[in-house]
Design an enzyme around this catalytic site. Sequence first.
Site, PDB file in Angstrom:
ATOM      1  CG  ASN A  10      50.552  32.217 -42.981  1.00 57.21           C
ATOM      2  OD1 ASN A  10      51.618  31.596 -42.986  1.00 57.21           O
ATOM      3  ND2 ASN A  10      49.873  32.491 -44.086  1.00 57.21           N
ATOM      4  CD1 TRP A  11      54.723  33.193 -37.481  1.00 61.46           C
ATOM      5  CD2 TRP A  11      56.390  31.699 -37.279  1.00 61.46           C
ATOM      6  NE1 TRP A  11      54.963  32.992 -36.149  1.00 61.46           N
ATOM      7  CE2 TRP A  11      55.971  32.088 -35.992  1.00 61.46           C
ATOM      8  CE3 TRP A  11      57.425  30.769 -37.400  1.00 61.46           C
ATOM      9  CZ2 TRP A  11      56.559  31.572 -34.826  1.00 61.46           C
ATOM     10  CZ3 TRP A  11      58.004  30.255 -36.244  1.00 61.46           C
ATOM     11  CH2 TRP A  11      57.577  30.653 -34.983  1.00 61.46           C
ATOM     12  CE  LYS A  12      51.135  35.790 -45.278  1.00 57.85           C
ATOM     13  NZ  LYS A  12      50.594  36.854 -46.120  1.00 57.85           N
ATOM     14  CG  HIS A  96      47.664  31.946 -47.929  1.00 57.70           C
ATOM     15  ND1 HIS A  96      48.166  32.932 -48.751  1.00 57.70           N
ATOM     16  CD2 HIS A  96      47.446  32.526 -46.731  1.00 57.70           C
ATOM     17  CE1 HIS A  96      48.253  34.062 -48.058  1.00 57.70           C
ATOM     18  NE2 HIS A  96      47.832  33.838 -46.827  1.00 57.70           N
ATOM     19  CD  GLU A  98      50.982  35.171 -49.298  1.00 55.36           C
ATOM     20  OE1 GLU A  98      51.590  34.330 -48.617  1.00 55.36           O
ATOM     21  OE2 GLU A  98      50.627  36.287 -48.842  1.00 55.36           O
ATOM     22  CD  GLU A 167      44.258  35.029 -45.077  1.00 55.44           C
ATOM     23  OE1 GLU A 167      44.712  35.411 -43.999  1.00 55.44           O
ATOM     24  OE2 GLU A 167      44.961  34.492 -45.953  1.00 55.44           O
ATOM     25  N   GLY A 173      48.659  42.088 -46.457  1.00 53.88           N
ATOM     26  CA  GLY A 173      49.957  42.762 -46.457  1.00 53.88           C
ATOM     27  C   GLY A 173      49.920  44.176 -46.996  1.00 53.88           C
ATOM     28  CB  SER A 211      45.835  44.742 -43.218  1.00 55.32           C
ATOM     29  OG  SER A 211      46.609  44.690 -44.415  1.00 55.32           O
ATOM     30  N   GLY A 232      49.189  37.492 -40.683  1.00 58.57           N
ATOM     31  CA  GLY A 232      50.511  37.373 -41.294  1.00 58.57           C
ATOM     32  C   GLY A 232      51.521  38.249 -40.571  1.00 58.57           C
ATOM     33  N   GLY A 233      51.782  39.427 -41.118  1.00 56.78           N
ATOM     34  CA  GLY A 233      52.839  40.320 -40.623  1.00 56.78           C
ATOM     35  C   GLY A 233      52.844  40.530 -39.111  1.00 56.78           C
TER      36      GLY A 233
END
Length: 250
Positions: A10-12, A96, A98, A167, A173, A211, A232-233
């Site tokens: 997930n590049w966001k 998600h 977010e 999640e 993150g 994470s 993500g990251g």
Amino acid sequence: MKREKLLAANWKLNLPAEGIAAYCAAMRGRGAADPELVVSPPAPFVDALVNESKGAGTGFGVASQNTSQHDQGAFTGEVSARMIAGLGARYAILGHSERRTLFGESDEMIGQKLAKAFDAGLVPIFCIGESQETRDAGKTLAWLDAQVKTAMTTAARSFSRLVVAYEPIWAIGTGRNAKNPEIQEAHQAIAGMLEGLVPDDCTLSILYGGSVKADNAAEIASLSEVDGFLVGGASLVSASFLSIWGAMRR
Ligand code: 13P
């Protein structure tokens, strides 16, 4: 219910520094198809990723990070599930945390989005997860159950493939991934919650997200209830994303 392994990026609202073409060449150059890889770019790049996913080498799936609960109409800024499916993407991340916390998405709304995704032939990557406060109050499983039941009964569709991503919000993150027993307990409970809501012949993946990195992926992937990850990251650099994929193959 059959279970299948899957690893999703997930590049966001980010693009990889190495560039889309180089990133995708690395994905295609991985040399084996299993477990399936899925990459979720920002919406304007779905088309490019679909094209890149079909180049020489091993293909990969493409997901949008969100789709609308509407098909068309006066909904400024929205993108429909049919439009994303029309570009050749196979998956859509829905619900998600977010989207829930920053953009006010409710369980009912996510259920409506699930319905539109199923109707368009997309496979949802349906995200659920509790806050730190909910976990501290000992209400994690009840919270997850409400998220699953409300969205799935609102969607009220038959389907043959579903991906659920667990999640925990406090693990996203933060560098603080959930502990193995917490993940195993949640995933086991989620599989139970889905019984009766998911067709018996459905293929299901339950992913963990929060994470995940190359250095903790192998241990978490070894848990019997974990079918893969939503990253993500660590998905923004092809080498680190592919080392998570490598850890799942061990
Ligand atoms: P991080 O891997 O950066 O914690 O993000 C997880 C996530 O939100 C994936 O959807």
